[in-house]
Scaffold this active site. Structure first.
Site, PDB file in Angstrom:
ATOM      1  N   ASP A  27       0.804  -1.119   0.017  1.00  0.00           N
ATOM      2  CA  ASP A  27       0.029  -0.039   0.028  1.00  0.00           C
ATOM      3  C   ASP A  27       0.825   1.174   0.010  1.00  0.00           C
ATOM      4  O   ASP A  27       0.437   2.403   0.093  1.00  0.00           O
ATOM      5  CB  ASP A  27      -0.883  -0.114   1.315  1.00  0.00           C
ATOM      6  CG  ASP A  27      -0.035  -0.054   2.619  1.00  0.00           C
ATOM      7  OD1 ASP A  27       0.227  -1.414   2.706  1.00  0.00           O
ATOM      8  OD2 ASP A  27       0.011   0.735   3.173  1.00  0.00           O
ATOM      9  N   TYR A 147       0.047   1.332  15.702  1.00  0.00           N
ATOM     10  CA  TYR A 147       1.567   1.706  15.747  1.00  0.00           C
ATOM     11  C   TYR A 147       1.551   3.094  16.986  1.00  0.00           C
ATOM     12  O   TYR A 147       0.717   3.658  16.872  1.00  0.00           O
ATOM     13  CB  TYR A 147       2.178   2.113  14.661  1.00  0.00           C
ATOM     14  CG  TYR A 147       2.264   1.434  13.543  1.00  0.00           C
ATOM     15  CD1 TYR A 147       3.211   0.215  13.522  1.00  0.00           C
ATOM     16  CD2 TYR A 147       1.156   1.473  12.396  1.00  0.00           C
ATOM     17  CE1 TYR A 147       3.204  -0.600  12.416  1.00  0.00           C
ATOM     18  CE2 TYR A 147       1.360   0.596  11.396  1.00  0.00           C
ATOM     19  CZ  TYR A 147       2.349  -0.458  11.494  1.00  0.00           C
ATOM     20  OH  TYR A 147       2.057  -1.351  10.331  1.00  0.00           O
ATOM     21  N   ARG A 149       2.814   6.064  17.441  1.00  0.00           N
ATOM     22  CA  ARG A 149       3.510   7.117  16.488  1.00  0.00           C
ATOM     23  C   ARG A 149       2.834   8.530  16.511  1.00  0.00           C
ATOM     24  O   ARG A 149       1.678   8.734  16.440  1.00  0.00           O
ATOM     25  CB  ARG A 149       3.446   6.721  15.051  1.00  0.00           C
ATOM     26  CG  ARG A 149       3.925   7.372  13.898  1.00  0.00           C
ATOM     27  CD  ARG A 149       3.887   6.719  12.756  1.00  0.00           C
ATOM     28  NE  ARG A 149       4.279   5.235  12.636  1.00  0.00           N
ATOM     29  CZ  ARG A 149       3.981   4.369  11.534  1.00  0.00           C
ATOM     30  NH1 ARG A 149       3.221   4.657  10.660  1.00  0.00           N
ATOM     31  NH2 ARG A 149       4.560   3.252  11.610  1.00  0.00           N
ATOM     32  N   LYS A 178      -1.332  -5.841  13.672  1.00  0.00           N
ATOM     33  CA  LYS A 178       0.091  -5.620  13.235  1.00  0.00           C
ATOM     34  C   LYS A 178       0.685  -4.499  13.838  1.00  0.00           C
ATOM     35  O   LYS A 178       0.189  -3.370  13.822  1.00  0.00           O
ATOM     36  CB  LYS A 178       0.067  -5.450  11.730  1.00  0.00           C
ATOM     37  CG  LYS A 178       1.301  -4.910  11.242  1.00  0.00           C
ATOM     38  CD  LYS A 178       1.140  -4.599   9.497  1.00  0.00           C
ATOM     39  CE  LYS A 178       2.649  -3.712   9.124  1.00  0.00           C
ATOM     40  NZ  LYS A 178       2.208  -3.022   7.834  1.00  0.00           N
ATOM     41  N   GLY A 203       7.362  -4.838   9.341  1.00  0.00           N
ATOM     42  CA  GLY A 203       8.442  -4.289   8.823  1.00  0.00           C
ATOM     43  C   GLY A 203       9.405  -5.170   9.080  1.00  0.00           C
ATOM     44  O   GLY A 203       9.555  -6.211   9.218  1.00  0.00           O
ATOM     45  N   GLY A 229       6.952  -5.086   3.720  1.00  0.00           N
ATOM     46  CA  GLY A 229       6.721  -4.617   2.567  1.00  0.00           C
ATOM     47  C   GLY A 229       8.065  -4.329   1.835  1.00  0.00           C
ATOM     48  O   GLY A 229       8.470  -4.939   1.029  1.00  0.00           O
TER      49      GLY A 229
END
Length: 276
Positions: A27, A147, A149, A178, A203, A229
């Site tokens: 994505d 996440y 963040r 995830k 990641g 990815g």
């Protein structure tokens, strides 16, 4: 007796039948820029599937372009949220698709991104809850990409913070989560121990070190899979790398696939390190 299609779709997310997952997010073309030149896109997908990817993650428009035979034995996950690096706040994810569209596209699951600690955390949580409700209606598995963040996060690799985050995903209705990894990596076991749902490590290693060692460490810590990815689609031989990671995820030696056909001269190195 099955009451919805969700168990069937969850089964397709793990073709090996071991409830472990190797997902390849693609994505990035919305958030950061092209994943591969148009003439190499289909070749990349075929390399990922040949290597043993359990599923790919794309946006709805990209899903419409897929050649059906590519996804034999590989699940389709449609990503429903987005932002770009050009935004005033790249952490402010917004919904750009819905579950009904994903059903029409033949998706096996949908995913939603939430940044805990961002200025728009509240809206993103509301979006996750709304998508979870729609997923229950349609029998669609939900992968929450959550996440730590934003301006309120001091240490995104803090095990206690990540344990909180995976519970946010579970409590709002996700089937899998995830997220970032704890550091040191063995402390990821603490995160997994506190999660009511399967945890996928996002990641690659934040320091850019060996991806196979990273995968082995997080799987040993109890993660149920990887979602990688950038480190895969920018590799000289994506199929070979996927094959090695699939062996790690599914606990088998497996034959490593060699495929140099996807070697590229231009790595897409603008993508943020450590983010799938």
């Amino acid at each position: 007796m099955l009451k919805t299609g969700k168990p069937l779709r969850l089964r397709r997310l793990s073709p090996a039948g071991d409830d472990r997952h190797l997902l390849i997010p693609l994505d990035h073309s919305v958030s950061d820029g092209p994943v591969a030149p148009p003439g190499q896109w289909e070749g990349l997908l075929r390399a990922l599937v040949a290597g043993g990817a359990d599923g790919i993650i794309v946006h709805k428009g990209r899903a419409r372009t897929l050649t059906p035979d590519i996804l034999k034995g590989c699940a389709l996950v449609v990503h429903l949220s987005a932002s770009t690096v050009c935004s005033a706040d790249a952490d402010a994810k917004v919904l750009v698709g819905d579950v009904e569209e994903a059903v029409a596209l033949g998706a096996d699951a949908v995913s939603v991104h939430v940044n805990i600690g961002s200025d728009t955390e509240g809206r993103q949580l509301a979006d996750l809850g709304a998508v979870a409700r729609s997923c229950d209606t349609w029998g669609m598995p939900l992968i929450a990409m959550v996440y730590p963040r934003g301006p309120r996060i001091d240490n995104p690799h803090d095990p206690a913070l990540l344990a909180h985050i995976v519970n946010v995903a579970a409590d709002l209705g996700a089937d899998l989560v995830k997220t970032s990894v704890a550091l040191p990596l063995d402390r990821m076991a603490e995160v997994v121990a506190h999660s009511p749902i399967p945890v996928l490590a996002a990641g690659g290693p934040p320091d850019g070190s060996d991806l196979i060692e990273y995968g082995t460490a997080v799987m040993t810590a109890g993660c149920r899979g990887l979602a990688v990815g950038r480190r895969i689609f920018s590799a000289p031989s994506p199929a070979s790398l996927v094959s090695r990671l699939a062996a790690v995820v599914h606990g088998r030696a497996g034959e490593v696939v060699n495929d140099m056909s996807m070697s590229t001269e231009t790595p897409y190195s603008t993508i943020v390190a450590g983010v799938a």
